[in-house]
Write a protein that holds these residues in place. Structure first.
Motif, mmCIF file in Angstrom:
data_model
loop_
_atom_site.group_PDB
_atom_site.id
_atom_site.type_symbol
_atom_site.label_atom_id
_atom_site.label_comp_id
_atom_site.label_asym_id
_atom_site.label_seq_id
_atom_site.Cartn_x
_atom_site.Cartn_y
_atom_site.Cartn_z
ATOM 1 N N ASN A 154 0.794 -1.106 -0.128
ATOM 2 C CA ASN A 154 -0.097 0.074 0.001
ATOM 3 C C ASN A 154 0.980 1.293 -0.036
ATOM 4 O O ASN A 154 0.574 2.260 -0.756
ATOM 5 N N SER A 155 2.012 1.301 0.721
ATOM 6 C CA SER A 155 2.705 2.522 1.019
ATOM 7 C C SER A 155 3.527 2.783 -0.548
ATOM 8 O O SER A 155 3.809 3.716 -0.869
ATOM 9 N N PHE A 156 3.881 1.577 -0.912
ATOM 10 C CA PHE A 156 4.576 1.641 -2.389
ATOM 11 C C PHE A 156 3.724 2.429 -3.544
ATOM 12 O O PHE A 156 4.209 3.107 -4.342
ATOM 13 N N LEU A 157 2.518 1.783 -3.737
ATOM 14 C CA LEU A 157 1.506 2.363 -4.497
ATOM 15 C C LEU A 157 1.398 3.906 -4.290
ATOM 16 O O LEU A 157 1.177 4.578 -5.148
ATOM 17 N N PHE A 158 0.881 4.301 -3.013
ATOM 18 C CA PHE A 158 0.907 5.692 -2.690
ATOM 19 C C PHE A 158 2.091 6.404 -2.822
ATOM 20 O O PHE A 158 1.974 7.542 -3.476
ATOM 21 N N THR A 159 3.359 5.791 -2.717
ATOM 22 C CA THR A 159 4.477 6.618 -3.070
ATOM 23 C C THR A 159 4.583 6.950 -4.560
ATOM 24 O O THR A 159 4.949 8.017 -4.900
#
Length: 780
Positions: free
Chosen positions: A344-349
């Motif tokens: 999730n953090s990777f997609l948001f970043t």
């Protein structure tokens, strides 16, 4: 006692030596910036050959090819680091002759340091401080543990290696010697620690002879380093020798680590191996992903090696945790949660980076963009974890249904899926609605319609308040479907079941805050109503079926001959046998196997215990476990006749008789016709169950001194005869019901396979049973 004192003194001296070297290195590093200027001699001049990217010289107007005239006001060749290593380091000033033949003197200091240069300065010192602090903590907490002492040596060696490497880069002889000694020792000490640590779990990481050989090779390596100034041939290749030795140790360690994991990945140390694997990945992953791989593929790193090695600080912290922790954290849960949150953090970043690049139009260098990506990714990941912690503290999503309607519905229907009564379901629904919505009152009611188009009437309306009865009666319920919420004067009405002629409803009082239901609460109520309606309908069908079965008998003028239909008896007994077989398999495959495993572990522990009192207690425990194992096996055999299909009815009954003789206190005489070979499987099972029930009754209730049983074959008719001289029973007082699986259970079993049964008994006259069953011509 003396040996312990000597060891304590030895540990103290080694620690003081490491602390002294660390202090010396720290003071020197703070006094002497990393110049980062490699020089070579051309003709009679010393020329700048290379400038290190992160050194002091990289921020000065000094270029490759400039001539170094003076170092600290003296001729260049007289400076110690130039003479030994061909580098300008550990200097206060340097005089440079540039390409225009202009001479300029530079003072070397930490003035005007960038944040990046400050980090390169402080990180080795921070790393050394962490390892020394952890070593002190370990010694205070576990100084009597040998594996902890080895771990302390590993930590001190690791910290000294880190800060010594910074000194070695400055051309300090002591720093270089320290790095040459500590760098390979960290690998060997780590292997030694792992060997000691895993031995507590009965696992072997590396055998002692192999470990001893490693230490001998390491001593030979140190001997070569000490003797290389006296052997010019060795000195010529000393750098390659050191690199080859360290690389060999790394590959040797990885080989043992992989071999160990493949061997013990399903053992007790599985969680430890996963923690070690996660530690290695998190420690070396950034270096591999952002420095090594981009350098190999694109000839340019996303981040510098110094930045990516920050994560190495994870290693000492994780290793100390493994040593100190009595209970390990749930690594499976951690890894699953980390993967999910990282995704999730990777997609948001990625989304934010794309917005900055294309929507906002911010153009940044690749290295800076990579740094922004990493910082944003880590911040997002930390934010998600902080949110999870706050949810736990403030809302208790996982531990309370209040505020979490999805989890509440799931938990509620997990609790009610085994309900068999409508009244019980109603009670649980009332409690659930009160707990989740915090309403003052929840009342269940039913309304029905008088005739096809008559008025709606509240069932048992005298049990409800008059105001509620009036509110319910004035509505035309035909228009309200399941899930409908109707607002009335003092609350709400919720339809949870029914059809055009009757409705099941709940009256919900006002919420404690006297507020209306919000959207989430309404959706939750509607969902609860729709699913509950299905449960109501199924439970009502089950209750009706059970009542019908209890009342469903073939009528006969003779009350004693009234019985259940042939097909119904057969069906119910077939279902009962299936459940018995499933339960027997479950007991055998779970509880029995667990007991056998525990028995083996107790035997293993008993062999290691020397204390006689403890050994005696273990023997008693073993005997009790054997009794439990025997009891479980007996239960499995009673639930599912052992090898009935394989042995046949006669041998199976003989085994049952033999077991009964061992457990009973009466004389048991049996006559089993050996000419009876194979019967219909259903007939065999029924006969076995009947004999089993008769013998159980004899042991538990009859108080008989002698019991006789016989199974004979007469012209395709089987006859089973039983008699005892016990206290007998009053046949008129028995209740004929499927709920009683004794005498009448036997009757229904025999009738279900087309046989006949006669039972004669009276108080004080014992019991006589005569069973007759027709079999096929090939059956005997």
């Amino acid at each position: 006692m003396k040996s312990n004192r000597k060891m304590t003194i030895t540990h103290a001296l080694l620690f003081l030596m490491v602390l002294g070297l660390t202090v010396y290195f720290t003071v020197t590093i703070l006094q002497c910036p990393l110049v980062g200027m490699k020089v070579k001699q051309e003709d009679q001049y010393w020329v700048v050959e290379q400038i290190y990217e992160h050194g002091w010289a990289s921020s000065q107007p000094i270029e490759e090819g400039n001539i170094v005239e003076l170092v600290d006001g003296e001729e260049t060749e007289k400076h110690s680091t130039v003479r030994r290593f061909g580098r300008v380091e550990m200097a206060k000033s340097v005089t440079i002759l540039d390409n225009d033949l202009k001479s300029r003197t530079f003072d070397i200091s930490y003035g005007n340091m960038t944040p990046k240069e400050l980090f390169y300065l402080l990180f080795p010192l921070l790393y050394a401080a962490v390892t020394i602090s952890l070593s002190i903590f370990l010694y205070v907490k576990m100084k009597s543990d040998q594996s902890a002492i080895i771990l302390i040596y590993f930590l001190l060696s690791l910290g000294l290696c880190f800060v010594g490497a910074s000194m070695s880069a400055r051309g300090d002889v002591i720093g270089r010697v320290s790095t040459n000694i500590t760098l390979p020792s960290t690998i060997i000490l780590f292997m030694h620690f792992l060997n000691r640590y895993f031995s507590k779990y009965g696992l072997v990481f590396i055998r002692t002879p192999s470990l001893v050989r490693l230490y001998m090779i390491y001593l030979f390596f140190l001997f070569v380093l000490v003797g290389n100034p006296f052997f010019p041939v060795i000195n010529k290749y000393i750098s390659e020798f050191k690199l080859l030795f360290f690389s060999s140790l790394v590959f040797y360690f990885l080989f043992y680590l992989i071999q160990f994991y493949m061997k013990y990945k399903n053992s007790e140390g599985k969680a430890i191996l996963k923690i070690l694997g996660a530690t290695v990945f998190l420690a070396f992953g950034p270096f591999s992903i952002f420095y090594a791989m981009p350098t190999i593929l694109f000839h340019k790193a996303f981040l510098s090696a110094e930045i990516t090695t920050i994560s190495l600080i994870i290693i000492p912290i994780a290793i100390v945790y493994l040593q100190v922790a009595e209970k390990l954290f749930d690594i499976e849960f951690f890894l699953d949660r980390l993967r999910y949150y990282s995704f999730n953090s990777f997609l948001f970043t990625i989304l934010i980076i794309l917005l900055l690049r294309f929507a906002v139009g911010i153009q940044l260098p690749t290295s800076t963009m990579a740094m922004v990506f990493i910082v944003l990714f880590i911040c997002t990941l930390v934010f998600i974890y902080v949110k999870e912690y706050l949810d736990y503290k403030l809302r208790h999503h996982l531990f309370s249904q209040k505020g979490d309607f999805g989890m509440g519905l799931y938990t509620f229907f997990q609790k009610t899926k085994y309900e068999t009564k409508v009244s019980s379901l109603v009670t649980k629904l009332e409690h659930e609605i009160k707990d989740v919505l915090l309403v003052k009152k929840v009342v269940y009611a039913e309304v029905f319609r008088e005739g096809v188009k008559g008025d709606w009437v509240l069932k048992d309306q005298h049990e409800y308040p008059a105001s509620l009865a009036y509110e319910i009666a004035k509505l035309n319920w035909v228009h309200y479907r399941i899930g409908t919420i109707i607002e009335v004067m003092n609350g709400f009405l919720l339809v949870i079941g029914g059809d055009n002629q009757n409705k099941k409803i709940f009256f919900l009082g006002m919420k404690k805050q006297k507020t209306n239901f919000n959207i989430q609460e309404r959706i939750w109520l509607e969902t609860l109503a729709h699913i509950s309606s299905i449960l109501f309908e199924n439970l009502q069908l089950i209750e009706d079926l059970i009542e019908e079965i209890e009342n469903y008998k073939v009528k006969d003028n003779d009350k004693e001959k009234q019985h259940y239909p042939f097909w119904l008896s057969r069906l119910l007994f077939s279902l009962a046998e299936k459940e018995r077989a499933n339960l027997s398999i479950d007991l055998h495959d779970s509880v029995l196997q667990d007991q056998l495993q525990l028995l083996r572990e107790v035997e293993k522990i008993s062999g290691k215990v020397e204390n006689q009192s403890a050994k005696h207690d273990l023997v008693d425990l073993k005997e009790r476990m054997l009794d439990n194992i025997h009891l479980i096996r007996e239960t499995c055999n009673e639930l599912r006749p052992p090898f009935l299909n394989e042995l046949g009815i006669i041998q199976s009954l003989q085994n049952l008789v033999d077991q009964t003789k061992l457990r009973s206190n009466f004389i048991l005489k049996s006559e089993l016709d050996p000419s009876i070979r194979t019967l219909d499987p259903e007939d065999e099972l029924v006969l076995y169950r009947v004999v089993q029930e008769l013998l159980n009754n004899a042991m538990k209730h009859s108080l008989a001194s002698e019991v006789q049983i016989a199974l004979r074959n007469h012209n395709h008719f089987l006859s089973l005869t039983y008699c005892d001289d016990g206290i007998g029973i009053d046949m008129l007082k028995l209740n004929d019901s499927f709920k009683t699986m004794g005498i009448f259970g036997m009757k229904e079993r025999i009738r279900s396979i087309g046989g006949t049964i006669d039972i004669h008994s009276a108080p004080g006259e014992g019991m006589q049973v005569q069973i007759s069953l027709q079999i096929g011509g090939d059956s005997a």
